[in-house]
Scaffold this motif. Sequence first.
Motif, mmCIF file in Angstrom:
data_model
loop_
_atom_site.group_PDB
_atom_site.id
_atom_site.type_symbol
_atom_site.label_atom_id
_atom_site.label_comp_id
_atom_site.label_asym_id
_atom_site.label_seq_id
_atom_site.Cartn_x
_atom_site.Cartn_y
_atom_site.Cartn_z
ATOM 1 N N GLU A 198 20.678 32.880 62.981
ATOM 2 C CA GLU A 198 21.459 34.019 62.496
ATOM 3 C C GLU A 198 21.082 35.290 63.240
ATOM 4 O O GLU A 198 19.905 35.629 63.352
ATOM 5 C CB GLU A 198 21.230 34.198 60.987
ATOM 6 C CG GLU A 198 19.968 34.918 60.646
ATOM 7 C CD GLU A 198 19.644 34.924 59.180
ATOM 8 O OE1 GLU A 198 19.967 35.915 58.515
ATOM 9 O OE2 GLU A 198 19.031 33.962 58.711
ATOM 10 N N ALA A 211 21.710 30.705 55.446
ATOM 11 C CA ALA A 211 23.146 30.507 55.610
ATOM 12 C C ALA A 211 23.784 30.128 54.277
ATOM 13 O O ALA A 211 24.876 30.591 53.937
ATOM 14 C CB ALA A 211 23.415 29.425 56.658
ATOM 15 N N ARG A 231 26.457 32.456 52.150
ATOM 16 C CA ARG A 231 27.733 31.906 51.695
ATOM 17 C C ARG A 231 27.906 32.068 50.186
ATOM 18 O O ARG A 231 29.017 32.252 49.690
ATOM 19 C CB ARG A 231 27.815 30.433 52.057
ATOM 20 C CG ARG A 231 28.164 30.171 53.508
ATOM 21 C CD ARG A 231 29.655 30.129 53.685
ATOM 22 N NE ARG A 231 30.030 29.817 55.063
ATOM 23 C CZ ARG A 231 31.284 29.624 55.447
ATOM 24 N NH1 ARG A 231 32.269 29.713 54.568
ATOM 25 N NH2 ARG A 231 31.559 29.364 56.707
ATOM 26 N N ASP A 233 25.932 21.664 62.310
ATOM 27 C CA ASP A 233 26.312 23.070 62.321
ATOM 28 C C ASP A 233 25.900 23.736 60.999
ATOM 29 O O ASP A 233 26.308 23.293 59.919
ATOM 30 C CB ASP A 233 27.820 23.192 62.519
ATOM 31 C CG ASP A 233 28.272 24.637 62.563
ATOM 32 O OD1 ASP A 233 28.682 25.161 61.513
ATOM 33 O OD2 ASP A 233 28.189 25.242 63.653
ATOM 34 N N ASP A 243 26.615 26.673 59.589
ATOM 35 C CA ASP A 243 27.665 27.297 58.793
ATOM 36 C C ASP A 243 28.500 26.253 58.069
ATOM 37 O O ASP A 243 28.891 26.448 56.913
ATOM 38 C CB ASP A 243 28.551 28.168 59.678
ATOM 39 C CG ASP A 243 27.839 29.427 60.152
ATOM 40 O OD1 ASP A 243 26.921 29.882 59.439
ATOM 41 O OD2 ASP A 243 28.192 29.941 61.233
#
Length: 323
Positions: free
Chosen positions: A4, A245, A249, A295, A297
């Motif tokens: 990030e 992450a 979210r 991944d 994300d």
Amino acid sequence: MLREHTARLPAGAVGRGAVTGTLRLGTRASLLATTQSQHVADAVAAASGRSVELVPITSEGDVLTGPLAQMGGTGVFATALRDALLRGECDFLVHSMKDLPTAPYPGIVVGAVPVRASRRDILHSRDGLDLDELPAGARIGTGSPRRVAQVRARRPDLVVDGIRGNVDSRLRKVADGQYDAIVLAEAGLRRIGRDAAITQVLDWPTSAAQGALAVEVRDGDTAVAEAVALIEDGPTAHAAHLERAVLRRLEAGCAAPVAIDAVHLGDVVTLVAHVYAEDGSRSVVAERRLDPHADLDAVAAEVVAELLEGGAADLADLAGTSR
């Protein structure tokens, strides 16, 4: 996407060899902050060949009193440091990564995440009693909504109250009878040599990136980024960024009782995310076993969708403004 807001170095930048010139590491003046900063300073100096000096910086959170959630969350400690970095008063910063808001900060990137210390919480009690042994009505101190919910889930008969102050001041509040016990991060206690204060290592999941340090640099400052990147630990960085992450979210503010653990076990990463009701009466959990190259994300989106489908938004405030 592995990291990030991460510093991007030119190809071949890392490992070119020693660079001369003293680097200035901005730090809060508390014992824990200076200890963590000195540890990183020594590591950067050893890896890069550059000398590193500490630059004390006072944050608003150091001089104000009251609950952190009412002061803008744990990010209040980071803002003064980041502003000093952008003004050129220092060259890089070290934070307890769990205390950093997950939103990008213009002009600043994460340059490295060193090897993680323990992610666990501990209980320190005046009479040496474990959490399950404390008498009904015992007063437990913690400044973390997540820990409040976890204590109440395990022991609804205990009284849980907020507490502020550095590690030693909190330990004194137990010794003088203000609290029967307190819950703290194991990493902080061990970093400042307070191992003897640990009554019990707790087995519950903890906050995203707890036990990890984030080293921040100015975006585009290649010389400094090159030096600090030498102390990056890949598995630690991956796990910490994955946990954050998920937190990002969730849009979970500092007042949201959320626990997220990602653990590397060989070629598999195990991710567990919990959202608790404030009173500890209920929780929602999502678990994943994934490839380390997945991944971040995408994984975070799947985990958060599962938590929300399970009713996480009904349990906690997931629209915080300090994230």
